[in-house]
Design an enzyme around this catalytic site. Structure first.
Site, PDB file in Angstrom:
ATOM      1  N   SER A 111       0.238   0.164   1.683  1.00 26.49           N
ATOM      2  CA  SER A 111       1.124   0.321   2.836  1.00 26.49           C
ATOM      3  C   SER A 111       2.478   0.826   2.370  1.00 26.49           C
ATOM      4  O   SER A 111       2.720   1.006   1.171  1.00 26.49           O
ATOM      5  CB  SER A 111       1.292  -1.019   3.560  1.00 26.49           C
ATOM      6  OG  SER A 111       1.930  -1.965   2.714  1.00 26.49           O
ATOM      7  N   LYS A 112       3.370   1.037   3.336  1.00 25.73           N
ATOM      8  CA  LYS A 112       4.689   1.595   3.034  1.00 25.73           C
ATOM      9  C   LYS A 112       5.485   0.745   2.060  1.00 25.73           C
ATOM     10  O   LYS A 112       6.331   1.245   1.326  1.00 25.73           O
ATOM     11  CB  LYS A 112       5.484   1.786   4.333  1.00 25.73           C
ATOM     12  CG  LYS A 112       4.920   2.854   5.250  1.00 25.73           C
ATOM     13  CD  LYS A 112       5.734   2.984   6.526  1.00 25.73           C
ATOM     14  CE  LYS A 112       5.155   4.045   7.455  1.00 25.73           C
ATOM     15  NZ  LYS A 112       5.912   4.149   8.721  1.00 25.73           N
ATOM     16  N   ARG A 113       5.232  -0.575   2.063  1.00 24.10           N
ATOM     17  CA  ARG A 113       6.004  -1.437   1.162  1.00 24.10           C
ATOM     18  C   ARG A 113       5.680  -1.174  -0.305  1.00 24.10           C
ATOM     19  O   ARG A 113       6.398  -1.626  -1.192  1.00 24.10           O
ATOM     20  CB  ARG A 113       5.755  -2.914   1.497  1.00 24.10           C
ATOM     21  CG  ARG A 113       4.355  -3.410   1.240  1.00 24.10           C
ATOM     22  CD  ARG A 113       4.170  -4.836   1.757  1.00 24.10           C
ATOM     23  NE  ARG A 113       2.816  -5.311   1.621  1.00 24.10           N
ATOM     24  CZ  ARG A 113       2.348  -5.932   0.543  1.00 24.10           C
ATOM     25  NH1 ARG A 113       3.153  -6.144  -0.490  1.00 24.10           N
ATOM     26  NH2 ARG A 113       1.100  -6.356   0.497  1.00 24.10           N
TER      27      ARG A 113
END
Length: 565
Positions: free
Chosen positions: A305-307
């Site tokens: 994911s973006k994290r």
């Protein structure tokens, strides 16, 4: 005539056969005589057409609600490779029924990213084809047509339950520790009851009538046999009360009417297969082959994911990655050719790709390895092509005023060892042009060099500059520098590290970096040619020398003494 054998009975292509529901067989689109099976409770018999198709047709169906994720790009790649390896068709379909989140901008970004990766589609937006339109938002009439067909056949019924009633059903199921499935309140309503609600204008959904017993089984081309019990599903909605079709219904109608033979998609869609297979059967569509690819995972084995950093193709493009490197790396996330080979062109991947070699376990996305792989692909390109790209990058980043010429060529040759992605060249050149002298002198390593006689070397260097010897030598390029530095070291009775480390610190302001002689020659040329953009903060050789004149060596020595005390 090709024959497929079922339970010892020969079936000719196109022949209709009555088989027991306990083993309901639907043909795949495949050049081989293989089948997907649905096992249901043996209460009735069904008549089906055993139809085998030799043409491979796959599809990639993104939702235009954001950027193209690397997971989506890998799905597109596997579909593309399978189609090309089988001489089939790669279809692009836009699933834009989420009207609130879908945007034209996102759709265009997805198309650009796919084209940038080299995954050109045979049918779809901007290309056309015989099975269009290729946007779900343009196919609503088709969905309504098939929904009405199911309604007329009794496979679907109108449900007038309110949201409050549905929530109450969920609560009751929860209390009884049962699956939260629809109770079937309107499954057996009379025509009079239905007409009464329609006359009142009560909103209704269309629900698919699911058998209460039995199971569904598929032979996934990647995961093997997968089965579900039907009693955990409940009658599900295919058309909302606002007339909009539900995802699983749209997808099934689209895949069937577009003659998609193989559905290759992420494993998160595996649960959808149950509903979709039931719709295929109810509409009499041939069942495609399914292949569910495992998810791409982050290093901590959670879903990427973006994290975890950059996750979209567009981000990697902006970061300077090559499309061929992205394609190569994504192909290796869950697939191999059975050897230790790691570097493939798109053409080689087409030649070697097979679903049999796709792993059914999650693949870890390693950004460090991707960077390294990009560097290897970069080194494989013609030098002239890379220099041209790097020169354009330096100019577009407002570091240089020009994008080609001898300075760009020499700067690239000096810095290329540190370039794994094109944008690395920006930092490398900016670092070369910078002069962080005071920060270096204040460091522990810098103080050690000061103690080793750096002020003495500085005095001699200033004298060489003032006499014109150093500048004259640099004008001659590397040969002039080599000749001068040899004589300079001899005059100070220094050589090796005791000579070059002080000179590096005094002339570049750094303790480490690329070849010092080539660096100083380039810095001198940059200062006299005007090629460096003024906003970069470039420190010319003359300005560096003037900075050296201002250094209070005694102050640095006192600070060192105080630190030791």
């Amino acid at each position: 005539m090709k024959m497929a054998t079922l339970a010892g009975i020969g079936i000719g292509t196109g022949t209709r056969l009555v088989v027991p529901q306990s083993k309901f067989i639907l043909p795949r689109h495949s050049s081989r005589n293989t089948f997907t099976s649905i096992s249901l409770v043996p209460k009735r018999t069904f008549s089906i057409s055993a139809s085998l198709s030799s043409e491979v047709r796959v599809r990639f169906a993104p939702s235009p609600t954001g950027n193209l994720h690397v997971g989506g790009a890998r799905t597109a790649l596997f579909n593309y490779l399978y189609a090309r390896s089988k001489g089939g068709k790669f279809v692009l379909r836009i699933e834009d029924t989420d009207l609130e989140r879908s945007t034209k901008e996102s759709e265009q970004a997805v198309l650009r990213d796919l084209s940038w990766l080299g995954l050109e589609w045979d049918e779809g937006p901007e290309v056309g084809g015989d099975y269009g339109p290729y946007r779900q938002s343009e196919r609503n009439d088709l969905y309504k047509q098939y929904a009405e067909k199911l309604l007329q056949s009794g496979q679907v019924y109108r449900c007038f339950c309110s949201n409050e009633e549905l929530e109450q059903m969920k609560e009751i199921a929860k209390e009884k520790q049962l699956p939260p499935v629809y109770s079937g309140k309107w499954a057996h309503a009379t025509d009079e009851e239905v007409q009464e609600e329609l006359a009142k204008g009560t909103p209704c959904t269309y629900r698919f009538r699911v058998p209460k017993e039995g199971s569904l089984k598929i032979n996934d081309l990647i995961r093997g046999e997968v089965s579900w019990n039907l009693d955990t599903l409940g009658d599900f909605v295919i058309m909302r009360s606002n007339g909009q079709p539900v995802y699983n219904f749209c997808v099934t109608v689209d895949d069937a009417t577009m003659a998609i033979s193989h559905i290759i998609r992420a494993e998160e869609h595996l649960p959808n297969t149950l509903r979709q297979a039931l719709i295929y059967k109810a509409l009499g569509f041939p069942m495609p082959s399914f292949a569910h690819v495992s998810l791409i995972l982050a290093p901590d084995r959670s879903k990427l994911s973006k994290r975890h950093g950059a996750t979209s193709v567009g981000q990697y493009k902006d970061m300077g990655y090559l499309p061929q490197a992205i394609v190569n790396y994504l192909a290796l996330l869950g697939w191999s050719d059975g050897t230790n080979a790691e570097f493939f062109t798109l053409e080689q991947l087409v030649e070697k790709f097979s679903l049999n070699r796709v792993n059914n376990s999650g693949a870890i996305f390693d950004s460090t390895k991707l960077r390294w792989m990009n560097g290897q692909h970069l080194k494989a390109l013609p030098t002239e092509e890379v220099i041209k790209t790097v020169g354009e990058q330096w100019k577009s980043a407002s570091i240089l005023n020009e994008s080609e010429g001898l300075f760009i060529e020499d700067a690239f040759k000096l810095l290329e060892g540190g370039i794994d992605v094109i944008t690395d060249a920006e930092k490398l050149l900016s670092d070369l042009l910078s002069y962080p002298l005071h920060a270096t002198l204040s460091s522990s390593e810098g103080r050690d060099i000061i103690e080793a006689g750096l002020p003495v070397v500085a005095d001699s260097l200033l004298a060489a500059y003032d006499s014109g010897e150093l500048v004259a030598a640099l004008k001659e390029g590397i040969p002039g520098w080599q000749k001068w530095v040899k004589a300079f070291g001899k005059s100070l009775k220094r050589k090796g590290k005791s000579l070059f480390m002080p000179l590096r610190v005094l002339l570049t302001g750094k303790l480490h970096g690329p070849d010092m002689g080539e660096s100083i020659v380039l810095i001198h040329r940059a200062g006299t040619s005007g090629i460096v953009a003024p906003e970069v903060g470039f420190v010319t050789l003359e300005e560096r020398v003037n900075s050296l004149r201002q250094v209070d060596w005694e102050a640095f020595i006192k600070v060192e003494s105080a630190t030791v005390a």
